[in-house]
Design an enzyme around this catalytic site. Structure first.
Site, short mmCIF file in Angstrom:
data_model
loop_
_atom_site.label_atom_id
_atom_site.label_comp_id
_atom_site.label_asym_id
_atom_site.label_seq_id
_atom_site.Cartn_x
_atom_site.Cartn_y
_atom_site.Cartn_z
N ASP A 18 8.01 -16.72 -70.15
CA ASP A 18 8.76 -17.93 -70.48
C ASP A 18 8.02 -19.20 -70.05
O ASP A 18 7.29 -19.19 -69.06
CB ASP A 18 10.14 -17.87 -69.81
CG ASP A 18 11.09 -18.92 -70.36
OD1 ASP A 18 10.95 -19.28 -71.54
OD2 ASP A 18 11.97 -19.37 -69.61
N GLY A 21 7.04 -23.64 -74.31
CA GLY A 21 7.44 -24.92 -74.89
C GLY A 21 7.23 -26.06 -73.91
O GLY A 21 6.64 -27.09 -74.24
N TRP A 23 5.29 -26.14 -71.33
CA TRP A 23 3.85 -26.29 -71.06
C TRP A 23 3.23 -27.23 -72.10
O TRP A 23 2.44 -28.12 -71.76
CB TRP A 23 3.19 -24.91 -71.11
CG TRP A 23 1.74 -24.87 -70.77
CD1 TRP A 23 1.19 -24.68 -69.53
CD2 TRP A 23 0.63 -24.99 -71.69
NE1 TRP A 23 -0.18 -24.68 -69.61
CE2 TRP A 23 -0.55 -24.87 -70.92
CE3 TRP A 23 0.53 -25.17 -73.06
CZ2 TRP A 23 -1.82 -24.93 -71.50
CZ3 TRP A 23 -0.75 -25.24 -73.63
CH2 TRP A 23 -1.89 -25.12 -72.85
N ARG A 31 5.67 -27.73 -79.37
CA ARG A 31 5.98 -26.47 -78.67
C ARG A 31 5.12 -25.30 -79.18
O ARG A 31 4.76 -24.41 -78.42
CB ARG A 31 7.46 -26.12 -78.87
CG ARG A 31 8.43 -27.06 -78.17
CD ARG A 31 9.87 -26.69 -78.50
NE ARG A 31 10.12 -25.29 -78.25
CZ ARG A 31 10.43 -24.78 -77.04
NH1 ARG A 31 10.56 -25.58 -76.02
NH2 ARG A 31 10.62 -23.50 -76.90
N HIS A 35 2.96 -21.79 -77.67
CA HIS A 35 3.03 -20.37 -78.04
C HIS A 35 1.62 -19.82 -78.28
O HIS A 35 1.32 -18.68 -77.93
CB HIS A 35 3.90 -20.17 -79.28
CG HIS A 35 5.33 -20.56 -79.05
ND1 HIS A 35 6.02 -20.18 -77.93
CD2 HIS A 35 6.19 -21.31 -79.78
CE1 HIS A 35 7.25 -20.67 -77.98
NE2 HIS A 35 7.38 -21.36 -79.09
N SER A 63 13.24 -12.63 -78.44
CA SER A 63 14.57 -12.05 -78.24
C SER A 63 15.40 -12.21 -79.51
O SER A 63 15.12 -13.06 -80.35
CB SER A 63 15.28 -12.75 -77.06
OG SER A 63 15.76 -14.01 -77.45
N GLU A 65 18.10 -13.59 -79.65
CA GLU A 65 18.66 -14.94 -79.58
C GLU A 65 17.65 -16.01 -79.99
O GLU A 65 18.02 -17.16 -80.26
CB GLU A 65 19.19 -15.22 -78.17
CG GLU A 65 20.40 -14.39 -77.76
CD GLU A 65 20.07 -12.96 -77.36
OE1 GLU A 65 18.90 -12.68 -77.02
OE2 GLU A 65 20.98 -12.10 -77.41
N ARG A 69 16.32 -20.75 -82.80
CA ARG A 69 15.38 -21.88 -82.71
C ARG A 69 15.09 -22.44 -84.11
O ARG A 69 15.34 -21.77 -85.12
CB ARG A 69 14.09 -21.42 -82.05
CG ARG A 69 14.37 -20.98 -80.64
CD ARG A 69 13.10 -20.66 -79.91
NE ARG A 69 13.42 -20.32 -78.53
CZ ARG A 69 12.57 -20.33 -77.54
NH1 ARG A 69 11.30 -20.67 -77.77
NH2 ARG A 69 12.93 -20.02 -76.33
N LEU A 129 -3.30 2.25 -70.59
CA LEU A 129 -2.14 1.38 -70.38
C LEU A 129 -1.13 1.59 -71.50
O LEU A 129 -1.50 1.57 -72.68
CB LEU A 129 -2.58 -0.10 -70.38
CG LEU A 129 -1.42 -1.11 -70.31
CD1 LEU A 129 -0.78 -1.13 -68.93
CD2 LEU A 129 -1.89 -2.53 -70.67
N GLU A 205 12.76 -4.57 -58.65
CA GLU A 205 12.55 -5.76 -57.82
C GLU A 205 12.33 -6.97 -58.73
O GLU A 205 11.51 -6.91 -59.66
CB GLU A 205 11.33 -5.57 -56.91
CG GLU A 205 11.48 -4.45 -55.90
CD GLU A 205 12.60 -4.70 -54.89
OE1 GLU A 205 12.81 -5.85 -54.48
OE2 GLU A 205 13.28 -3.71 -54.53
C1 IPE Z 1 13.54 -15.31 -72.94
O1 IPE Z 1 13.19 -16.65 -72.92
C2 IPE Z 1 12.96 -14.61 -74.15
C3 IPE Z 1 11.50 -14.49 -74.17
C4 IPE Z 1 10.67 -14.89 -73.26
C5 IPE Z 1 10.96 -13.85 -75.34
P1 IPE Z 1 14.16 -17.76 -73.54
O2 IPE Z 1 13.48 -19.06 -73.36
O3 IPE Z 1 14.55 -17.39 -74.92
O4 IPE Z 1 15.44 -17.64 -72.60
P2 IPE Z 1 16.58 -18.71 -72.27
O5 IPE Z 1 17.05 -19.28 -73.58
O6 IPE Z 1 15.96 -19.74 -71.39
O7 IPE Z 1 17.62 -17.94 -71.54
C1 IPE Z 2 8.76 -18.36 -74.18
O1 IPE Z 2 8.58 -19.72 -74.02
C2 IPE Z 2 8.44 -17.87 -75.58
C3 IPE Z 2 9.61 -17.38 -76.31
C4 IPE Z 2 10.84 -17.42 -75.89
C5 IPE Z 2 9.38 -16.83 -77.63
P1 IPE Z 2 9.67 -20.76 -74.51
O2 IPE Z 2 9.41 -21.10 -75.93
O3 IPE Z 2 11.05 -20.28 -74.23
O4 IPE Z 2 9.33 -22.00 -73.61
P2 IPE Z 2 10.34 -22.95 -72.83
O5 IPE Z 2 11.18 -22.06 -71.97
O6 IPE Z 2 11.15 -23.66 -73.87
O7 IPE Z 2 9.47 -23.85 -72.04
MG MG Z 3 12.26 -20.43 -72.63
#
Ligand code: IPE
Ligand code: IPE
Ligand code: MG
Length: 244
Positions: A18, A21, A23, A31, A35, A63, A65, A69, A129, A205
């Site tokens: 995570d 975006g 970063w 964003r 990626h 995910s 969810e 986006r 792996l 953990e």
């Molecule tokens: C979790 O990150 C899913 C992945 C890293 C693929 P999200 O950025 O989607 O999670 P939330 O929305 O902060 O909970």
């Molecule tokens: C994780 O980074 C990648 C995915 C969830 C696909 P994010 O895109 O969630 O980045 P932030 O959390 O918005 O910084």
């Molecule tokens: Mg995120």
């Protein structure tokens, strides 16, 4: 706190990658640029995990969810995924990585589904792996799908409801053939699971890092492993000191 045991290495590491975006935004970039850099971080991390001799790595790439986006961002994520399938799989194969995808792939187009199946087929005999990539994955759906199969078995009389055990339910989940993760890492500073492996991390953990995923690599991994080596896993029992 227990003394650090450098020999204590996770056999199964799970990572929520995570922070891509944020970063990118900190650099004044879109964003999607994050990626792109995030996929480089994954390559670095896979190498570092192999160098450390960890045999199983499960990463959360997309995910269920994440469909919420903007369409352009989702498209970029799937594009990067397809590029990785075309470009990086061969190299991973040469390094002895066995690739497996978890999650509902039925929603993806044919090109992606075929790419995933080919990657799995090509690498299926590798043993250095085991890499599980979670795409369109939801821990809750995983449990629901297992429950559906069990309910179907109960309806046909193959299974009596009172005979359903934890082991049985576990067998119906996606990572049934592997030991549960020993260590869960989430980068990006958020302290939540976001619907990643729910059942499987009952005794894992947890380690939360403020490092944004595109900055992750060997050094940040080492920090997490040092932290892990100092944990005392009791699984509900007593520590050696207290039980003496
Ligand atoms: C979790 O990150 C899913 C992945 C890293 C693929 P999200 O950025 O989607 O999670 P939330 O929305 O902060 O909970
Ligand atoms: C994780 O980074 C990648 C995915 C969830 C696909 P994010 O895109 O969630 O980045 P932030 O959390 O918005 O910084
Ligand atoms: Mg995120």
């Amino acid at each position: 706190m227990a003394d650090r045991d450098p020999a204590q290495l996770p056999q199964h590491l799970a990572i929520v990658m995570d922070g891509n975006g944020r970063w990118a935004m900190r650099r004044g970039k879109p964003r999607t640029y994050g990626h792109q850099s995030g996929s480089e971080a994954l390559k670095r991390t896979i190498e570092a995990v192999m160098r450390r001799g960890i045999p199983i790595l499960t990463v959360f790439a997309f995910s269920c969810e994440n469909w919420n986006r903007p369409r352009a961002e989702v498209r970029k994520l799937l594009d990067l995924f397809l590029k990785a399938l075309n470009k990086d799989v061969q190299e991973l194969h040469e390094h002895g990585v066995r690739i497996n995808f978890i999650g509902d792939r039925s929603v993806f187009n044919r090109t992606l589904r075929e790419g995933m199946a080919q990657a799995e087929q090509l690498t299926c005999s590798n043993t250095r792996l085991q890499l599980n990539v979670a795409v369109n994955y939801s821990g809750r759906s995983d449990i629901v799908q297992a429950a559906q199969r069990i309910a179907a078995a109960a309806a046909t009389g193959t299974l009596a409801a009172e005979d359903l055990s934890e082991e049985h339910l576990n067998q119906e989940l996606t990572l049934a053939h592997l030991p549960p993760p020993d260590l869960f890492i989430r980068t990006g500073g958020e302290k939540r699971l976001s619907n990643f492996l729910l059942w499987q991390i009952a005794y894992t953990e947890l380690y939360f890092s403020d490092v944004l995923w595109p900055d992750f690599g060997a050094e940040a991994l080492e920090q997490a492993l040092i932290d892990f080596s100092g944990r005392e896993r009791r699984f509900g029992g007593l520590s050696q000191v207290r039980s003496a």
